[in-house]
Design an enzyme around this catalytic site. Structure first.
Site, short mmCIF file in Angstrom:
data_model
loop_
_atom_site.label_atom_id
_atom_site.label_comp_id
_atom_site.label_asym_id
_atom_site.label_seq_id
_atom_site.Cartn_x
_atom_site.Cartn_y
_atom_site.Cartn_z
N SER A 62 0.93 -1.12 -0.03
CA SER A 62 0.20 -0.08 0.05
C SER A 62 0.85 1.14 -0.09
O SER A 62 2.09 1.12 0.27
CB SER A 62 -0.92 0.14 1.25
OG SER A 62 -1.60 1.32 1.58
N HIS A 63 0.42 2.48 -0.45
CA HIS A 63 0.94 3.63 -0.19
C HIS A 63 1.29 4.05 1.24
O HIS A 63 2.06 4.95 1.47
CB HIS A 63 -0.10 4.83 -0.87
CG HIS A 63 0.23 4.77 -2.54
ND1 HIS A 63 0.05 3.61 -3.16
CD2 HIS A 63 0.68 5.83 -3.30
CE1 HIS A 63 0.04 4.02 -4.71
NE2 HIS A 63 0.41 5.36 -4.54
N SER A 64 0.47 3.40 1.97
CA SER A 64 0.44 3.78 3.42
C SER A 64 0.71 2.61 4.39
O SER A 64 0.29 1.46 4.29
CB SER A 64 -0.77 4.40 3.85
OG SER A 64 -1.18 4.20 5.18
#
Lengths: 131, 209
Positions: free
Chosen positions: A10-12
């Site tokens: 994920s981007h996070s």
């Protein structure tokens, strides 16, 4: 028996940490989930190096299934999978949370990499259309 | 137009300069329809590219382009990393072992790069992506005796054509009609790369522009 392991991208970092927590409830001790969240310097984004590291950690004879979120995550997942010369690394076209959860269940049942991938993609599509 | 190892190095240097100069603008283009980091991500990537290729003494173009590609893949956080990385990696395969890029090799390299971009980005023309720059440039070099200034102009027209298009790929596609009022940031950075190519060969030919 060696089971298919899972990598969530994920981007996070918070998103992948949360998913790992959630999926740990499935209680399949021989299915391992690894995460690649955020960039190398801890910002929002995806990193091929982080993904490659997670694939290396997750690698088993049964293979590794990758899940990803938005935009660049899918492309970076593909790049990392292609660079992994041993094969047996697949990406799943499925929502991150449901996908990782279903994959853990299926892998726990002793399914092969392609069976797990197919089960995830079919089941998440069915869940979507039955809503 | 033939490109030596030194020409390609200069191309990458000028590309880096252009990306750094336009970093804010590229991120600004990315803001309303993406995550607003295109310029900064690419800026960081090209800074590393220049550092990497400075240190090495290349005998052929393939190894040079492979280093460019791998650096972009590992240092650019957003979509530009896997896209430009894949494009340059595919071109590097075609240029392996060649000390000079002839026009024929330029065509082969760009064909492979565009193929890589299509596969990686799953995009086609008219979808408001960097493909709208790369495909017309490829068409031009396949059909013409390449004039660097014309190549630059074709890239510019391609870039400008994305203004008014509705995005069909990437995060920008979520904005549907709201995505039309801008130039695509990837198309703009691609234009900068081709503008840099033009400028880096033009210096060599005596800067008669």
């Amino acid at each position: 028996m060696t089971k298919v392991n899972i990598v969530v991208i994920s981007h996070s970092k918070k998103i992948v940490d949360g998913i790992a927590d959630l999926v740990s409830q499935v209680k399949k001790p021989d299915v391992h989930i690894f995460t690649a969240g955020g960039t190398d310097d801890g910002n929002i984004g995806t990193s091929v190096e982080k993904i490659t590291k997670a694939i290396n950690q997750a690698y088993s004879k049964a293979g590794v299934l990758l899940f990803y979120d938005l935009g660049s995550a899918s492309m970076n997942a593909e790049v990392a999978a292609e660079m992994f010369s041993c094969g047996l690394v697949e990406t799943a076209d499925a929502p991150l949370v449901e996908g990782a959860y279903i994959a853990t269940v299926e892998s726990g049942l002793g399914k092969s990499l392609l069976e797990v991938k197919q089960a995830v993609e079919v089941t998440t599509r069915r869940l979507k259309t039955s809503e | 137009m033939n490109l030596s190892v030194e020409d390609v190095k200069r191309w990458m240097h000028v590309s880096n300069q252009k990306i750094q100069e336009n970093k804010e603008y590229l991120s600004e283009l990315d803001q309303p329809i993406g995550d607003g980091d295109h310029g900064h991500n690419l800026g960081r990537g090209f800074e590393e590219v220049v550092k990497k290729i400075e240190r090495e003494d290349y005998q052929e173009i393939g190894a040079l382009m492979k280093d460019v590609a791998m650096t972009l893949i590992s240092k650019v956080g957003g979509a530009a990393g896997p896209l430009y990385g894949t494009a340059f990696l595919k071109a590097a395969d075609e240029w392996k072992g060649s000390p000079t890029i002839t026009e024929e090799l330029l065509i082969q390299g760009l064909e492979a790069a565009v193929e890589g971009l299509r596969t990686r980005g799953k995009a086609d023309r008219g979808e408001k992506t960097l493909i709208d720059v790369w495909v017309p440039v490829l068409d031009y070099i396949q059909k013409n005796d390449v004039q660097p200034i014309e190549l630059k102009e074709i890239a510019k027209e391609g870039m400008q054509s994305t203004n008014g298009m509705q995005a069909k790929k990437g995060r920008a596609a979520y904005f549907r009609e709201a995505s039309t009022a801008h130039i695509d940031p990837g198309a703009y950075s691609s234009y900068l790369l081709f503008e840099a190519l033009y400028e880096s060969v033009n210096i060599e030919e005596g800067a008669h522009d």
